[in-house]
Every structure is written in structure tokens, then in C-alpha cells.
Enzyme design. Structure first.
Site, PDB file in Angstrom:
ATOM      1  CE  LYS A  42      -1.047 -14.345   6.225  1.00 53.79           C
ATOM      2  NZ  LYS A  42      -0.559 -13.780   7.491  1.00 53.79           N
ATOM      3  N   GLY A  43      -7.238 -13.678   3.270  1.00 51.63           N
ATOM      4  CA  GLY A  43      -8.601 -13.308   3.639  1.00 51.63           C
ATOM      5  C   GLY A  43      -9.691 -14.240   3.142  1.00 51.63           C
ATOM      6  CG  ASP A 102     -12.287  -0.781  -0.472  1.00 55.42           C
ATOM      7  OD1 ASP A 102     -13.296  -0.122  -0.760  1.00 55.42           O
ATOM      8  OD2 ASP A 102     -11.415  -0.356   0.318  1.00 55.42           O
ATOM      9  CB  VAL A 152     -16.337  -5.768   7.562  1.00 56.41           C
ATOM     10  CG1 VAL A 152     -17.435  -4.736   7.361  1.00 56.41           C
ATOM     11  CG2 VAL A 152     -15.822  -6.232   6.204  1.00 56.41           C
ATOM     12  CG  ASP A 158      -6.138  -8.864   8.416  1.00 50.09           C
ATOM     13  OD1 ASP A 158      -6.641  -8.672   7.282  1.00 50.09           O
ATOM     14  OD2 ASP A 158      -5.068  -8.349   8.782  1.00 50.09           O
TER      15      ASP A 158
HETATM   16  P1  5GP Z   1      -8.997  -3.416  -3.126  1.00 51.63           P
HETATM   17  O1  5GP Z   1      -7.783  -3.580  -3.976  1.00 51.63           O
HETATM   18  O2  5GP Z   1     -10.240  -3.939  -3.789  1.00 51.63           O
HETATM   19  O3  5GP Z   1      -9.143  -2.003  -2.646  1.00 51.63           O
HETATM   20  O4  5GP Z   1      -8.721  -4.213  -1.793  1.00 51.63           O
HETATM   21  C1  5GP Z   1      -9.073  -5.541  -1.604  1.00 51.63           C
HETATM   22  C2  5GP Z   1      -8.404  -6.083  -0.364  1.00 51.63           C
HETATM   23  O5  5GP Z   1      -8.362  -5.091   0.668  1.00 51.63           O
HETATM   24  C3  5GP Z   1      -9.187  -7.237   0.234  1.00 51.63           C
HETATM   25  O6  5GP Z   1      -8.773  -8.468  -0.283  1.00 51.63           O
HETATM   26  C4  5GP Z   1      -8.861  -7.107   1.712  1.00 51.63           C
HETATM   27  O7  5GP Z   1      -7.654  -7.760   1.987  1.00 51.63           O
HETATM   28  C5  5GP Z   1      -8.672  -5.618   1.919  1.00 51.63           C
HETATM   29  N1  5GP Z   1      -9.901  -4.980   2.430  1.00 51.63           N
HETATM   30  C6  5GP Z   1     -10.722  -4.119   1.784  1.00 51.63           C
HETATM   31  N2  5GP Z   1     -11.742  -3.733   2.571  1.00 51.63           N
HETATM   32  C7  5GP Z   1     -11.573  -4.382   3.735  1.00 51.63           C
HETATM   33  C8  5GP Z   1     -12.331  -4.429   4.962  1.00 51.63           C
HETATM   34  O8  5GP Z   1     -13.375  -3.798   5.163  1.00 51.63           O
HETATM   35  N3  5GP Z   1     -11.822  -5.244   5.939  1.00 51.63           N
HETATM   36  C9  5GP Z   1     -10.689  -5.973   5.794  1.00 51.63           C
HETATM   37  N4  5GP Z   1     -10.311  -6.720   6.825  1.00 51.63           N
HETATM   38  N5  5GP Z   1      -9.953  -5.958   4.661  1.00 51.63           N
HETATM   39  C10 5GP Z   1     -10.404  -5.171   3.649  1.00 51.63           C
END
Ligand code: 5GP
Length: 179
Positions: A42-43, A102, A152, A158
Site C-alpha cells: 500500500k505504501g 531498503d 520513516v 506506515d
Molecule cells: P526491502 O525489501 O527493500 O528491505 O523493503 C522494502 C519495503 O519495506 C518497503 O516497500 C516498505 O514497505 C518497507 N520499509 C522499508 N523501510 C521503511 C521505512 O523506513 N518506513 C516504512 N514505513 N517502511 C519501510
């Protein structure tokens, strides 16, 4: 809301200026192509709705939902498709729109799945990039802003499903996590 905000990182005006800039670049790059914008729910929902208004092309939109974080603030590394695309993507130019990258594990997994469906191209547009924590070799074609390795929220992002509606991006006060 003021009592939850530790610091505002990107206010509404800053976000909209960057989105206008990204939209102009995408318009130029995808001229004459069969563009399908894929929003990761949803982000990325706030970001995608503002972004597509700034892309001056007859694009299509679709939505995909994957699980990555649950309610925790660190990546689990577990990725599951909760909602798949409705549209066929064979031969199309796919632009994945994501809120924040991330570790990159979520998108690496998704890209492999989408590529197996034979699109013409697959690229990524991420509003925020946290490069410090990367665990995959991901190429991000369009990035809004780089952020430090801190959690964040706001503008679609969220914490425990809350704060998505806030029109700016901010860091939560520590007390909020303790509750
Ligand atoms: P990754 O697979 O790249 O580690 O994670 C990506 C997903 O993690 C993003 O789409 C998001 O949903 C969540 N995410 C990563 N960092 C943050 C953050 O700082 N804040 C929030 N709210 N979600 C995050």
C-alpha cells in the site's frame, strides 16, 4: 499529529517538486512506448497517484501487493504475493513504483517474477532509497531522495498501518514505538 513527529524530512512542497521532475523525465524516456505503471501497495499509493498525473503519456496502471515487513520495523526477508497484477504484461514497458527501497529484497524478488512474464522492459521508480542497508544488486532508474538508515513514515508509509495519510514524510518520536 505534532506530538508524534520527531522531525519532518520532506514536506509537501518538496515532495511535489521532486515528483514533477520525475514525471518529466519519465515522460521523455517512455515517449512512444507501451507504458504500464505498477504500483506496489500500500505504501506507494500516494506517490503513484501524484506521479502519474505528471507523466504526460497514455499509460496504463496496475497494482500489486506483497508482504515484506508486517508490523515490525526491520526486513524479515520473507516476500509473499498478496495481490497479483490484473493486466497481461507481455511486450509492455513496466515501471514499478515503490515507496522506499531498503534491503532491496522485495523488489529483486518481484522483478524476477515480472521478467519471467516476458515484458519488453522492467524499471524501478522509488520515492525513497536507503542505500546503507542494501542486500541485493538492484538498479533503480528513478529515485526521489536518499534517506539515512532510520524508519520513516507518512505519505503512504506506515508504522503498524498508521500515518499513511500524513501528507509529508517524517521520523516518528521514539515514544510512539514504545506504546
Ligand atoms: P526491502 O525489501 O527493500 O528491505 O523493503 C522494502 C519495503 O519495506 C518497503 O516497500 C516498505 O514497505 C518497507 N520499509 C522499508 N523501510 C521503511 C521505512 O523506513 N518506513 C516504512 N514505513 N517502511 C519501510
Amino acid at each position: 499529529m505534532d506530538n508524534c513527529v520527531k522531525k519532518v524530512l520532506f514536506d509537501e512542497e518538496t515532495l511535489q517538486l521532486k515528483i514533477k521532475e520525475l514525471g518529466a523525465k519519465i515522460t521523455k524516456d517512455y515517449e512512444g512506448k507501451d507504458l504500464l505503471v505498477v504500483c506496489i501497495l500500500k505504501g506507494a499509493v500516494m506517490f503513484v497517484t501524484d506521479l502519474v498525473k505528471r507523466i504526460d503519456l497514455p499509460l496504463q496502471m496496475d497494482f500489486m501487493a506483497v508482504s515484506s515487513y508486517g508490523n515490525a520495523t526491520e526486513s524479515s526477508g520473507i516476500v509473499r504475493i498478496l495481490k497479483d497484477l490484473n493486466e497481461e504484461i507481455c511486450g509492455k514497458d513496466i515501471l514499478i513504483v515503490e515507496d522506499i527501497i531498503d534491503t532491496g529484497l522485495t523488489l529483486s524478488y518481484l522483478i524476477d517474477i515480472l521478467k519471467s512474464r516476458n515484458p519488453n522492459s522492467v524499471e524501478i521508480c522509488a520515492l525513497l532509497d536507503k542505500p546503507d542497508n542494501r542486500k541485493s544488486d538492484l538498479k533503480i532508474r528513478y529515485t526521489g531522495f536518499q534517506v539515512a538508515d532510520e524508519f520513516v513514515v507518512g505519505y503512504g508509509l506506515d508504522f503498524a498501518e498508521k500515518y499513511r495519510n500524513v501528507p509529508y514524510i517524517f521520523v516518528l518520536k521514539e515514544e510512539v514505538y514504545m506504546k
